[in-house]
Scaffold this motif. Sequence first.
Motif, PDB file in Angstrom:
ATOM      1  N   GLY A  38      -5.042  11.048   5.063  1.00 26.66           N
ATOM      2  CA  GLY A  38      -3.745  10.795   4.445  1.00 26.66           C
ATOM      3  C   GLY A  38      -3.286   9.358   4.550  1.00 26.66           C
ATOM      4  O   GLY A  38      -2.153   9.043   4.182  1.00 26.66           O
ATOM      5  N   THR A  39      -4.131   8.460   5.048  1.00 20.55           N
ATOM      6  CA  THR A  39      -3.815   7.029   5.059  1.00 20.55           C
ATOM      7  C   THR A  39      -4.999   6.270   4.472  1.00 20.55           C
ATOM      8  O   THR A  39      -6.155   6.676   4.629  1.00 20.55           O
ATOM      9  CB  THR A  39      -3.533   6.512   6.486  1.00 20.55           C
ATOM     10  OG1 THR A  39      -4.629   6.853   7.342  1.00 20.55           O
ATOM     11  CG2 THR A  39      -2.260   7.121   7.042  1.00 20.55           C
ATOM     12  N   GLY A  40      -4.689   5.183   3.775  1.00 19.88           N
ATOM     13  CA  GLY A  40      -5.744   4.404   3.138  1.00 19.88           C
ATOM     14  C   GLY A  40      -6.508   5.189   2.097  1.00 19.88           C
ATOM     15  O   GLY A  40      -7.723   5.030   1.944  1.00 19.88           O
ATOM     16  N   VAL A  41      -5.794   6.037   1.355  1.00 21.45           N
ATOM     17  CA  VAL A  41      -6.442   6.900   0.359  1.00 21.45           C
ATOM     18  C   VAL A  41      -6.497   6.161  -0.977  1.00 21.45           C
ATOM     19  O   VAL A  41      -5.463   5.775  -1.528  1.00 21.45           O
ATOM     20  CB  VAL A  41      -5.677   8.225   0.192  1.00 21.45           C
ATOM     21  CG1 VAL A  41      -6.420   9.139  -0.781  1.00 21.45           C
ATOM     22  CG2 VAL A  41      -5.491   8.915   1.538  1.00 21.45           C
ATOM     23  N   TYR A  42      -7.692   5.977  -1.507  1.00 26.49           N
ATOM     24  CA  TYR A  42      -7.872   5.271  -2.776  1.00 26.49           C
ATOM     25  C   TYR A  42      -7.890   6.273  -3.923  1.00 26.49           C
ATOM     26  O   TYR A  42      -8.520   7.329  -3.835  1.00 26.49           O
ATOM     27  CB  TYR A  42      -9.176   4.472  -2.766  1.00 26.49           C
ATOM     28  CG  TYR A  42      -9.131   3.271  -1.854  1.00 26.49           C
ATOM     29  CD1 TYR A  42      -8.886   2.003  -2.365  1.00 26.49           C
ATOM     30  CD2 TYR A  42      -9.312   3.413  -0.482  1.00 26.49           C
ATOM     31  CE1 TYR A  42      -8.830   0.896  -1.525  1.00 26.49           C
ATOM     32  CE2 TYR A  42      -9.260   2.318   0.367  1.00 26.49           C
ATOM     33  CZ  TYR A  42      -9.013   1.061  -0.164  1.00 26.49           C
ATOM     34  OH  TYR A  42      -8.954  -0.021   0.672  1.00 26.49           O
ATOM     35  N   SER A  43      -7.205   5.896  -5.015  1.00 22.74           N
ATOM     36  CA  SER A  43      -7.197   6.788  -6.168  1.00 22.74           C
ATOM     37  C   SER A  43      -6.812   6.032  -7.430  1.00 22.74           C
ATOM     38  O   SER A  43      -6.589   4.817  -7.423  1.00 22.74           O
ATOM     39  CB  SER A  43      -6.244   7.962  -5.944  1.00 22.74           C
ATOM     40  OG  SER A  43      -6.409   8.927  -6.973  1.00 22.74           O
ATOM     41  N   THR A  44      -6.718   6.795  -8.506  1.00 20.54           N
ATOM     42  CA  THR A  44      -6.415   6.263  -9.829  1.00 20.54           C
ATOM     43  C   THR A  44      -4.943   5.882  -9.936  1.00 20.54           C
ATOM     44  O   THR A  44      -4.064   6.638  -9.513  1.00 20.54           O
ATOM     45  CB  THR A  44      -6.758   7.317 -10.887  1.00 20.54           C
ATOM     46  OG1 THR A  44      -6.250   8.597 -10.455  1.00 20.54           O
ATOM     47  CG2 THR A  44      -8.261   7.444 -11.059  1.00 20.54           C
ATOM     48  N   ALA A  45      -4.664   4.720 -10.517  1.00 17.87           N
ATOM     49  CA  ALA A  45      -3.298   4.211 -10.614  1.00 17.87           C
ATOM     50  C   ALA A  45      -2.766   4.338 -12.036  1.00 17.87           C
ATOM     51  O   ALA A  45      -3.526   4.428 -13.006  1.00 17.87           O
ATOM     52  CB  ALA A  45      -3.246   2.750 -10.166  1.00 17.87           C
ATOM     53  N   LEU A  46      -1.449   4.319 -12.159  1.00 14.86           N
ATOM     54  CA  LEU A  46      -0.791   4.431 -13.460  1.00 14.86           C
ATOM     55  C   LEU A  46      -1.222   3.310 -14.400  1.00 14.86           C
ATOM     56  O   LEU A  46      -1.326   3.496 -15.613  1.00 14.86           O
ATOM     57  CB  LEU A  46       0.728   4.403 -13.263  1.00 14.86           C
ATOM     58  CG  LEU A  46       1.598   4.566 -14.504  1.00 14.86           C
ATOM     59  CD1 LEU A  46       1.355   5.922 -15.165  1.00 14.86           C
ATOM     60  CD2 LEU A  46       3.074   4.412 -14.145  1.00 14.86           C
ATOM     61  N   SER A  47      -1.514   2.139 -13.851  1.00 18.38           N
ATOM     62  CA  SER A  47      -1.888   0.969 -14.646  1.00 18.38           C
ATOM     63  C   SER A  47      -3.240   1.118 -15.337  1.00 18.38           C
ATOM     64  O   SER A  47      -3.579   0.335 -16.222  1.00 18.38           O
ATOM     65  CB  SER A  47      -1.930  -0.262 -13.745  1.00 18.38           C
ATOM     66  OG  SER A  47      -2.954  -0.111 -12.768  1.00 18.38           O
ATOM     67  N   GLY A  48      -4.017   2.102 -14.908  1.00 18.93           N
ATOM     68  CA  GLY A  48      -5.383   2.234 -15.394  1.00 18.93           C
ATOM     69  C   GLY A  48      -6.392   1.727 -14.392  1.00 18.93           C
ATOM     70  O   GLY A  48      -7.601   1.908 -14.565  1.00 18.93           O
ATOM     71  N   GLY A  49      -5.897   1.091 -13.316  1.00 23.56           N
ATOM     72  CA  GLY A  49      -6.764   0.625 -12.247  1.00 23.56           C
ATOM     73  C   GLY A  49      -6.757   1.601 -11.089  1.00 23.56           C
ATOM     74  O   GLY A  49      -6.741   2.825 -11.281  1.00 23.56           O
ATOM     75  N   TYR A  50      -6.702   1.049  -9.861  1.00 22.54           N
ATOM     76  CA  TYR A  50      -6.788   1.883  -8.667  1.00 22.54           C
ATOM     77  C   TYR A  50      -5.772   1.411  -7.639  1.00 22.54           C
ATOM     78  O   TYR A  50      -5.335   0.258  -7.651  1.00 22.54           O
ATOM     79  CB  TYR A  50      -8.212   1.863  -8.099  1.00 22.54           C
ATOM     80  CG  TYR A  50      -9.194   2.434  -9.098  1.00 22.54           C
ATOM     81  CD1 TYR A  50      -9.464   3.790  -9.143  1.00 22.54           C
ATOM     82  CD2 TYR A  50      -9.778   1.609 -10.062  1.00 22.54           C
ATOM     83  CE1 TYR A  50     -10.314   4.325 -10.098  1.00 22.54           C
ATOM     84  CE2 TYR A  50     -10.632   2.132 -11.023  1.00 22.54           C
ATOM     85  CZ  TYR A  50     -10.888   3.492 -11.042  1.00 22.54           C
ATOM     86  OH  TYR A  50     -11.712   4.018 -12.002  1.00 22.54           O
ATOM     87  N   ALA A  51      -5.375   2.310  -6.753  1.00 21.45           N
ATOM     88  CA  ALA A  51      -4.374   1.998  -5.739  1.00 21.45           C
ATOM     89  C   ALA A  51      -4.733   2.698  -4.448  1.00 21.45           C
ATOM     90  O   ALA A  51      -5.515   3.656  -4.425  1.00 21.45           O
ATOM     91  CB  ALA A  51      -2.982   2.423  -6.211  1.00 21.45           C
ATOM     92  N   SER A  52      -4.148   2.209  -3.362  1.00 22.20           N
ATOM     93  CA  SER A  52      -4.313   2.835  -2.054  1.00 22.20           C
ATOM     94  C   SER A  52      -2.965   3.393  -1.628  1.00 22.20           C
ATOM     95  O   SER A  52      -1.947   2.701  -1.720  1.00 22.20           O
ATOM     96  CB  SER A  52      -4.800   1.805  -1.030  1.00 22.20           C
ATOM     97  OG  SER A  52      -4.823   2.364   0.267  1.00 22.20           O
ATOM     98  N   GLY A  53      -2.950   4.624  -1.168  1.00 16.73           N
ATOM     99  CA  GLY A  53      -1.695   5.258  -0.793  1.00 16.73           C
ATOM    100  C   GLY A  53      -1.790   5.969   0.537  1.00 16.73           C
ATOM    101  O   GLY A  53      -2.875   6.154   1.099  1.00 16.73           O
ATOM    102  N   ALA A  54      -0.630   6.369   1.047  1.00 20.34           N
ATOM    103  CA  ALA A  54      -0.559   7.125   2.293  1.00 20.34           C
ATOM    104  C   ALA A  54       0.441   8.250   2.125  1.00 20.34           C
ATOM    105  O   ALA A  54       1.431   8.115   1.408  1.00 20.34           O
ATOM    106  CB  ALA A  54      -0.151   6.214   3.451  1.00 20.34           C
ATOM    107  N   GLY A  55       0.181   9.357   2.792  1.00 24.89           N
ATOM    108  CA  GLY A  55       1.095  10.484   2.740  1.00 24.89           C
ATOM    109  C   GLY A  55       0.350  11.794   2.587  1.00 24.89           C
ATOM    110  O   GLY A  55      -0.799  11.830   2.131  1.00 24.89           O
TER     111      GLY A  55
END
Length: 671
Positions: free
Chosen positions: A384-401
Amino acid sequence: MRMKKRWLHVTLATAMMLSPFLAWSSGKVHAEEGNRNAWSSSPPFSMPSSLSTQPANVVSGKVWVKYKDQARNGSSVGMFAAVDSDSFVEMPLVAGENVISAVERYKRDPAVAAAEPEYLLQYADPAVMEMPGHVTNGSGSPTVTSSIYRPNDPYYVNGSQWGLSVTEMTYAWERVPERSSIRIAIVDSGVNPNHPDLAESLEAGYNALDEGQPPVDDSGHGTMVAGIAAAVTNNGIGIAGAAGGARIVPVKVGKKDASNKDYIPSSAVAQGIRWAADNKVDVINISLGMPQNSQMIKEAVDYALARNVVIVAAAGNESNHWLFGEPADFPTREDNSYRKFAWTVYPARYEGVVSVGSVSRLANNALTISDFSNIGKITTVAQGTGVYSTALSGGYASGAGTSYSSPMVAGLAALLKTQNKNLSSQDVHHILLDSSQKLDVPPIAGYYLGTYYSPKYQDYYGGGLMNGKRAFTMPRLRMTAVPEPDGRQANVTVKALDDKGNLLRNLSSEISVTVNHEDRYKQNKTVSLVNGEWSGPVELSVTDDVYDITIQANDVPGSGNEFIESGAARFSKLPDRPKASIGSGTYTAPQTVTLSTATPGARIYVTYDGENSYEYEGPLTIGSNTTFYAAAMKNGIWSETAEYVYTIQQAPAGGGGGGGSAGCCAGGGGG
């Protein structure tokens, strides 16, 4: 004759168990998930308590009401577009009335089954950070796997998606290579339909906020969640989804409002869940939550579970387990001066929902509870931390939660359903719980609702860390139990099955069959599986006029073999629930109500708020509008709950005093 009538209930209870692993709700899942509400020493009142002040997440001017008479629901203006007949309707407020007062007013109406505000849920993610357009090496540890299946997705190859490797998801991918028949509903903010890692897997979906409009994401949360669950795998770009190749069904229940704030109304969430169930998805992921129990959402959840849809939900992020300077401290927490435990949010807290917590990876690669992850009713945990996934922009993002832990588990649940179409939602829940890998419990304690508390293992982790290999390789115990007419014993058959539901004929092992007399004692019987099965009698020893007995098959500690525990076959005759001398209704004078139960020796308990109860000792005087709940208990076994609602009105000029039924304007049977 009395004994024969008693066991009619038992026979029917056995016949109604349609799941191949029987019903799990009375067995190991309750204990492992740390369900505080399962304590049988307290009355079983489960209704939400009344609200005295309006919470911040309540929408002003909006009240939902469900009438007992369904015809009245259908004829009301502004009917909530529920998919079945259990409809809520939006009802007006009196001029100058606030939402909480209106809810309480509607609840006092004997014709009303439920009333509640419009709640606002929130996304279960404290932080998201957009990633650069290119992927570099070394942003995570190397992917460790013995699998021959090696996806070429860059974020997986360079070790950034460590949550998939430590949970051995590559084994699950090998077991289920064809995933295009899986359908996962993402009940969230919608999905970016043009993202290159998602587009070819997307279905049309549904917009519960603006019907007829496409479920396009405007916040980015749903796009992140969808990628974790099912981004296309082995396509040479971006990330690998937990169930890459599965069909993604976006269900939009949240959007940005005029102030650019997230708007996620409870009515839209309930409607989205029902739509997904009616459109026959396999799994629903809900990375949303709130602290309140919503009857509308609860009924939608039950509606989906009854149709064998697996529901996976985030446990929430309101805890503060770690302080400044400690290895797993999350740096953005505002108040970090003391430890705080927050309980699992709804809808993850509902029975039958797979509730997912979060773990973080330390510098030495050990895993521990994430700083923010809520505790209590937890089924399993995932990264649940440092999770990489698809972003709204069409690229990728790292999130936590826990928002991003939940879709990993949803992906594994979808793979399990694909491998064996006969699995029920309860079966999948049970497999995820029992196959999880144990983790070390952090030596910490803190406060929960102002009380110092030392969490237990299951409070943090449920069964432990989700594990794709164990979920497919651990033998699954299936049990049937048929009681003898005299109630002295049951004839039990236990079979060990593989992940496709086939009998494991080459398996011989000791297992344990447990008979649990609720709140009294347990009996364990060690038996031997031969060629994958065992049959024999199990003593029940029913001698009382009330009983609540469960039978369950599980592994023998220390035997060397681990099994997915069977469901629990339940045989019960509960005390009769309390009956009131005067039924629910509207009266023109104070009433005196006497409670009784037909079960000799049973004690009656009463509550007015669903939380604080007392033992009934004599008649109740009802002098104003009153709702109370009552339950009977004998030998530690509780009856069903009875509800009584009384409205006391002033008698019209010249009218009678209205004692008893003479003053009743609209009496009715309570409970």
